[in-house]
Design a protein around this motif. Sequence first.
Motif, PDB file in Angstrom:
ATOM      1  N   HIS A 254      -9.945  -4.955  -0.542  1.00 34.61           N
ATOM      2  CA  HIS A 254      -9.763  -4.677   0.884  1.00 34.61           C
ATOM      3  C   HIS A 254     -11.066  -5.048   1.572  1.00 34.61           C
ATOM      4  O   HIS A 254     -12.106  -4.459   1.271  1.00 34.61           O
ATOM      5  CB  HIS A 254      -9.461  -3.189   1.123  1.00 34.61           C
TER       6      HIS A 254
ATOM      7  N   GLU B 148      -8.241  -4.673   6.344  1.00 33.90           N
ATOM      8  CA  GLU B 148      -7.658  -3.445   6.916  1.00 33.90           C
ATOM      9  C   GLU B 148      -8.525  -3.066   8.107  1.00 33.90           C
ATOM     10  O   GLU B 148      -8.942  -1.923   8.266  1.00 33.90           O
ATOM     11  CB  GLU B 148      -7.675  -2.311   5.892  1.00 33.90           C
TER      12      GLU B 148
ATOM     13  N   GLU C 251      -7.191   2.287  -5.944  1.00 33.48           N
ATOM     14  CA  GLU C 251      -8.187   1.835  -4.968  1.00 33.48           C
ATOM     15  C   GLU C 251      -9.402   2.752  -4.965  1.00 33.48           C
ATOM     16  O   GLU C 251      -9.266   3.980  -4.958  1.00 33.48           O
ATOM     17  CB  GLU C 251      -7.557   1.814  -3.566  1.00 33.48           C
TER      18      GLU C 251
ATOM     19  N   HIS D  20       0.874  -1.176   0.000  1.00 26.68           N
ATOM     20  CA  HIS D  20       0.000   0.000   0.000  1.00 26.68           C
ATOM     21  C   HIS D  20       0.909   1.223   0.000  1.00 26.68           C
ATOM     22  O   HIS D  20       1.717   1.403   0.901  1.00 26.68           O
ATOM     23  CB  HIS D  20      -0.914  -0.003   1.228  1.00 26.68           C
TER      24      HIS D  20
ATOM     25  N   HIS E  72      -4.219   5.414  -3.681  1.00 26.47           N
ATOM     26  CA  HIS E  72      -5.483   6.145  -3.782  1.00 26.47           C
ATOM     27  C   HIS E  72      -5.378   7.133  -4.941  1.00 26.47           C
ATOM     28  O   HIS E  72      -4.318   7.734  -5.135  1.00 26.47           O
ATOM     29  CB  HIS E  72      -5.769   6.906  -2.488  1.00 26.47           C
TER      30      HIS E  72
ATOM     31  N   ASN F  47      -0.668  -0.561  -4.486  1.00 30.60           N
ATOM     32  CA  ASN F  47      -2.013   0.010  -4.406  1.00 30.60           C
ATOM     33  C   ASN F  47      -1.908   1.480  -3.982  1.00 30.60           C
ATOM     34  O   ASN F  47      -1.203   1.816  -3.045  1.00 30.60           O
ATOM     35  CB  ASN F  47      -2.779  -0.782  -3.338  1.00 30.60           C
TER      36      ASN F  47
ATOM     37  N   HIS G 274     -15.077   1.436   1.814  1.00 26.36           N
ATOM     38  CA  HIS G 274     -15.137   2.652   0.989  1.00 26.36           C
ATOM     39  C   HIS G 274     -16.325   2.617   0.031  1.00 26.36           C
ATOM     40  O   HIS G 274     -17.030   3.611  -0.145  1.00 26.36           O
ATOM     41  CB  HIS G 274     -13.843   2.818   0.178  1.00 26.36           C
TER      42      HIS G 274
HETATM   43 MN    MN Z   1      -6.191   2.525   0.989  1.00 30.67          MN
END
Ligand code: MN
Length: 283
Positions: free
Chosen positions: A211, A256, A142, A66, A106, A104, A177
Amino acid sequence: MFIGAHMTTDPLSSVPSRTLKIGGNTFQIFSQSPRMWRTNFNEKEVTKFKGEMSKSGINSDKVMIHASYLINLASPREEVWEKSKTRLKAELEIAHKMGLKYVNVHPGSRLRSPEDKAIERSAQAISEVLYDAPEDVTLLLEIVSPKGGNIGYNFSQLKRIADMSGHEIGFTYDTCHGFDGGYDIRTKDGMEKFLEEIDETIGMNKLVMCHLNDSKFPINVHKDRHERIGRGYIGKAGFTNFFSYEIIRSIPMVLETPGGDAEHAEDISIVKEIWNSLGILDK
Ligand code: MN
Ligand code: MN
Ligand code: ZN
């Protein structure tokens, strides 16, 4: 099927054996301190890590790094944008040296810039970063919560960023998310809409990681607070519905959720219980 957790790296070489201990067969890590710009590559520890990876039998093609939280590929501020590209490049190089397949990241935050501009900016950054990146590492964007100026909170935005970048990239779905942005994986109707939207945008074959997080808040409230599996608003029944779709089961699941190895071990056993109840757990 693949499941694991975001693991602390204290030290890095302990991650493969700790993953097996908590009942996992994949994992996610930060390659560096996620809240510092400086990177520091520890050759000796990485060599040890690779030895431990082979011993563990964990498939490094299912493992991801990440990228740092400091990275903002959509930033309208020049200095942050440049630093973000440099850091993401470094993350890809480090993944290559560690023999791990995925990084990964954002998509970014628009701050005070318009959403369209931020999407372009993120795509431009990715285009530059991937221009001479190692070929054996795949960048994953992501899905994020629609909170605080985030871009990339639905599949059509993710698709636009990928297309504009001109590179082949993959995607990570985060169940917290997505739920925070209105995707209801708890119901049959919700799942059908979800899968249809993926088909019409990024394509299911590009959704390569997940995730797996429950949500502390109800659907569509834009809060992004992860909860332990079965204790949040998605709940055991919600995840049971999610995993009842065969197409979901081939995607590696990485927790996570709050807590450390002990809590993750419990969460993994809950996921396995769900798989068992669906008769899909390979023994
Ligand atoms: Mn993330
Ligand atoms: Mn996530
Ligand atoms: Zn989150």
